[in-house]
Design an enzyme around this catalytic site. Structure first.
Site, short mmCIF file in Angstrom:
data_model
loop_
_atom_site.label_atom_id
_atom_site.label_comp_id
_atom_site.label_asym_id
_atom_site.label_seq_id
_atom_site.Cartn_x
_atom_site.Cartn_y
_atom_site.Cartn_z
N ASP A 41 -2.48 1.02 -5.18
CA ASP A 41 -1.72 0.86 -3.94
C ASP A 41 -2.69 0.95 -2.76
O ASP A 41 -3.48 1.88 -2.66
CB ASP A 41 -0.68 1.97 -3.86
CG ASP A 41 0.32 1.70 -2.77
OD1 ASP A 41 1.40 1.19 -3.08
OD2 ASP A 41 0.00 1.99 -1.59
N ILE A 42 -2.63 -0.05 -1.88
CA ILE A 42 -3.55 -0.05 -0.74
C ILE A 42 -3.11 1.02 0.26
O ILE A 42 -1.94 1.08 0.64
CB ILE A 42 -3.58 -1.44 -0.06
CG1 ILE A 42 -4.00 -2.48 -1.09
CG2 ILE A 42 -4.52 -1.45 1.12
CD1 ILE A 42 -4.07 -3.87 -0.57
N HIS A 50 0.33 -9.72 10.37
CA HIS A 50 0.72 -10.02 8.99
C HIS A 50 -0.22 -11.01 8.30
O HIS A 50 -0.44 -10.93 7.10
CB HIS A 50 2.16 -10.51 8.94
CG HIS A 50 3.11 -9.38 9.08
ND1 HIS A 50 3.65 -8.71 8.02
CD2 HIS A 50 3.57 -8.74 10.19
CE1 HIS A 50 4.40 -7.72 8.45
NE2 HIS A 50 4.37 -7.73 9.77
N ASP A 58 -1.95 -10.39 4.83
CA ASP A 58 -1.92 -11.27 3.65
C ASP A 58 -3.34 -11.51 3.14
O ASP A 58 -3.59 -11.51 1.93
CB ASP A 58 -1.29 -12.62 4.02
CG ASP A 58 0.22 -12.49 4.18
OD1 ASP A 58 0.73 -11.40 3.91
OD2 ASP A 58 0.86 -13.47 4.58
N TYR A 91 -12.95 -6.68 -19.06
CA TYR A 91 -12.12 -5.81 -19.90
C TYR A 91 -10.97 -6.56 -20.57
O TYR A 91 -10.19 -5.97 -21.31
CB TYR A 91 -11.55 -4.65 -19.07
CG TYR A 91 -12.62 -3.72 -18.57
CD1 TYR A 91 -12.96 -2.58 -19.27
CD2 TYR A 91 -13.33 -4.02 -17.41
CE1 TYR A 91 -13.96 -1.74 -18.82
CE2 TYR A 91 -14.34 -3.19 -16.95
CZ TYR A 91 -14.64 -2.05 -17.66
OH TYR A 91 -15.64 -1.24 -17.23
N GLU A 138 2.27 -3.89 -1.44
CA GLU A 138 0.81 -3.70 -1.43
C GLU A 138 0.36 -3.04 -2.72
O GLU A 138 -0.65 -2.38 -2.77
CB GLU A 138 0.39 -2.88 -0.20
CG GLU A 138 0.78 -1.41 -0.23
CD GLU A 138 2.07 -1.13 0.51
OE1 GLU A 138 2.98 -2.00 0.50
OE2 GLU A 138 2.17 -0.03 1.07
#
Ligand code: C2E
Ligand code: MG
Ligand code: MG
Length: 667
Positions: free
Chosen positions: A270-271, A283, A287, A304, A314
């Site tokens: 989560d940012i 915005h 984005d 991986y 986010e």
């Protein structure tokens, strides 16, 4: 290479083409290419069948032309074997269809000539003249038995008709009417067969065109459904997999784990402070930030073989096969670092960092009874919550030993839903003393929860669960109403402080619901204080500030709780006009050392500079009380002054019943 649409148009115009117009070279080429394998196989099969029939005619030779029976045996069997050897040789040598057909047509002509040569050498003139009619069978074979193209079939047929005429003119016994009747028959037979052959070839070509058209349509439908599938599984902004696609992968990995025991992990990313990033940079930049983070994450997890998706605003998710928690920790840390290394500027966050960072929460499958797929994500979510609560930009793995993480947490969540209705919650009150006067200025209301069997659950366990599930909204309203009813109904305790969670401040209509409770219980707002804990997941946005302003308008005081434990305290002090700052008890405990005492003095000076009332929590020993007097602290709270106790004990009965409004209310 023509596109599917171009090819479809070409096919349509080819199907509508009049017979005299030239065929499309491109489609012809494709037709020949597709038919190559069939043509060789068909010609080989037809040759075998034709040779068998050719040899079987030996019987008729023996009856009609007994004088040359030996020779015809030699010719038919010899030529038949030669024909088969040639065809098999060509098949093995993979001779192309064009040449294969030409050689087969040549063989038919040679076999005809062989038969014709032997027949006309017979002395049975009448039989020979009748037998000649069978020559037309060779024409039929060339035109219809094989799938020769018209040019090949016609060339072979013309050669055979000419040979027929040459043969009958060499015979002295045949009459003019015979020549006319048999000649005309041969020629018309050839013409008819050539016509049918041409029709068959046109039909074959049309079948091919229609099949091609159907193929193109099917391709188009397939492509469109593939595109639709891709769109329905892709996040339009980042181009990563969307939630639906990830859920599908998750189910697949889960089933694999259940059947083959292959462990895997869910990592939520989560940012941090993304909302303020959006507010500050706009915005579009927001984005772009998501896009860049998505790209970086994709690059990081590539080695991986993990799956990456956008899981919500986010929030990103990685599903990776890892063997144990060490591997998981390393991968999660790598992911966190990748975001930091991007160094996307974020000047508007309140924790001193100036680049975009991410909090990471991860969970690994583990054998457990009644394990559910949703639980894995739930656990990763909790770990993420823990990462956020620990100051963000860090990794937390779900810890099954954590009381919030085990099954009890689900039981408590269920319990909280019925807590108010079943009378399972109550409030304890802890006195707050004025240091100068020694009087009880206020009390803090602390929520208590007991299970159905009477066992009590500590607030450190049930409050975070209530915050996560949203149950805190109802519990919070209940707490304020209860405080108003059981304590603030008279004037013996001037102020009661109630702890308020970030979730409540963010909930729309919170201040209105408090106003309604004050109105309904007839309590003045200035008798209430709300404690907001620093360090909780509270991003101060305009909504929260508006809510606090509305509460202040009701007269409610706003206190900052546990000051010094979180990272945001200083900026909070700047943004919110707190009435009182409660210094966390850990600072008082540290005052036993000179450094600790110096730190406490620094904090006091800092808060005093902002002219706030100071309350120190956790006074347990007399020396601490003395120190508080020395530091001229306004208020204190702690076990030395009084432990949290029942409403009856915190509000001892007075002999004189309160009068007026209060008396009416308690009646
Ligand atoms: P808090 O608001 O900082 O509450 C003070 C906590 O410190 C209480 O623990 C109290 O019992 C404890 N305490 C008070 N004096 C002393 C002392 O001298 N020594 C020690 N060691 N501890 C002392 P409690 O009741 O377990 O509550 C823990 C936390 O739960 C509270 O911290 C508060 O953050 C939260 N909480 C409690 N009630 C509510 C509520 O109604 N709503 C919300 N949102 N949170 C609540
Ligand atoms: Mg408190
Ligand atoms: Mg506190």
């Amino acid at each position: 290479m023509a596109s599917d649409a171009d090819l479809a148009n070409l096919v349509d115009s080819e199907l509508a083409r009049p017979w005299w117009a030239a065929a499309s070279p491109q489609l012809r080429h494709l037709y020949n290419k597709r038919r190559t394998l069939h043509r060789r196989r068909d010609a080989r099969f037809s040759m075998w069948a034709a040779v068998v029939i050719y040899v079987l005619f030996l019987g008729l030779d023996a009856v009609l032309l007994p004088d040359v029976a030996g020779l015809t045996l030699f010719v038919r069997v010899g030529l038949g074997l030669l024909a088969l050897a040639t065809v098999e040789g060509m098949w093995r040598l993979r001779v192309d269809a064009e040449r294969f057909d030409a050689v087969c047509a040549g063989i038919v002509v040679v076999c005809y000539l062989g038969w014709l040569g032997v027949a006309i050498s017979s002395a049975q003139a009448l039989s020979v003249s009748y037998y000649m009619i069978f020559g037309t069978i060779f024409v039929m074979v060339a035109c219809l038995f094989f799938n020769f193209k018209p040019r090949t079939a016609n060339t072979a047929s013309i050669l055979m008709v000419l040979a027929f005429f040459a043969a009958i003119f060499s015979l002295t016994t045949v009459s003019i009417p015979y020549v006319m009747a048999f000649g005309t028959f041969y020629v018309s037979c050839f013409a008819l067969n050539a016509y049918v052959n041409m029709k068959l070839n046109i039909e074959r070509y049309n079948v091919f065109l229609n099949a091609l058209k159907a193929e193109i349509r099917e391709d188009e439908v397939l492509q469109r459904s593939r595109e639709l599938f891709r769109l329905s599984n892709t996040d339009p902004l980042t181009g990563l997999e969307n939630r639906r696609s990830i859920d599908e992968k998750l189910r697949h990995l889960w089933n694999d784990w259940k059947t083959h025991g292959a462990p895997f992990s869910a990592i939520l990313i989560d940012i941090d402070f993304f909302k303020s990033y959006n507010d500050y940079y706009g915005h579009q930049e927001g984005d772009r930030c998501l896009l860049r983070v998505g790209e970086t994450l994709a690059g990081t997890i590539k080695p991986y073989g993990a799956s990456l998706g956008r899981y919500g605003g986010e929030e990103f998710i990685v599903l990776a096969r890892v063997a144990n928690t060490d591997e998981l920790d390393a991968l999660a840390e790598l992911i966190r670092l990748a975001v930091v290394t991007l160094a996307l500027p974020h000047q508007h966050r309140r924790d001193g960092e100036d680049v975009v960072t991410a909090s990471v929460g991860a969970s690994l499958t583990r054998p457990q009874n009644g394990a559910k797929l949703e639980r894995l994500i739930n656990e990763a979510d909790r770990a993420l919550y823990a990462a956020k609560a620990s100051g963000r930009n860090c990794v937390r793995l779900f810890d099954p030993g954590d009381p919030q993480g085990n099954d009890d947490s689900e039981n408590i969540a269920a319990l909280l839903r019925i807590a108010v209705a079943q009378d399972l919650v109550s409030l304890a009150y802890q006195p707050i003393q004025n240091v100068a006067t020694g009087r009880m200025d206020a009390a803090e209301a602390l929520m208590r929860l007991r299970m159905l069997d009477g066992t009590s659950v500590p607030p450190s366990v049930f409050i975070p669960i209530a915050e996560r599930t949203g149950a805190i909204l109802e519990l919070g309203r209940w707490a304020v109403r209860t405080v108003c009813r059981e304590i603030l109904c008279d004037d013996r305790i001037p102020v009661v402080s109630v702890n308020v969670s970030a979730v409540q401040l963010r909930a729309p209509g919170f201040s209105a619901s408090i106003a309604a409770i004050l109105g309904e219980t007839n309590v003045e707002g200035n008798r209430l204080a709300f404690e907001i804990t620093e360090g909780l997941e509270l991003e101060i946005n305009s909504g929260v500030l508006r809510c606090i302003a509305e509460l202040k308008q009701l007269g409610i005081r706003i206190w900052l709780d546990d000051f010094g434990t979180g990272f945001a305290g200083l900026s909070w002090l700047r943004l919110i006009d707190f009435d009182t700052v409660k210094i966390d008890r850990s600072f008082l405990a540290d005052c036993a050392t000179p450094q600790g005492a110096a730190m406490m003095q620094d904090i006091i000076a800092l808060v005093r500079n902002r002219s706030k009332q100071i309350l120190v929590e956790g006074v347990e020993h007399p020396w601490q009380l003395a120190l508080m007097r020395e530091y001229r602290i306004d208020q204190i709270q702690g076990y030395l002054i009084g432990r949290p106790t029942s409403p009856e004990k915190i509000r001892p009965p007075t002999l004189r019943r309160p009068e007026g409004r209060t008396a009416l209310r308690s009646a």
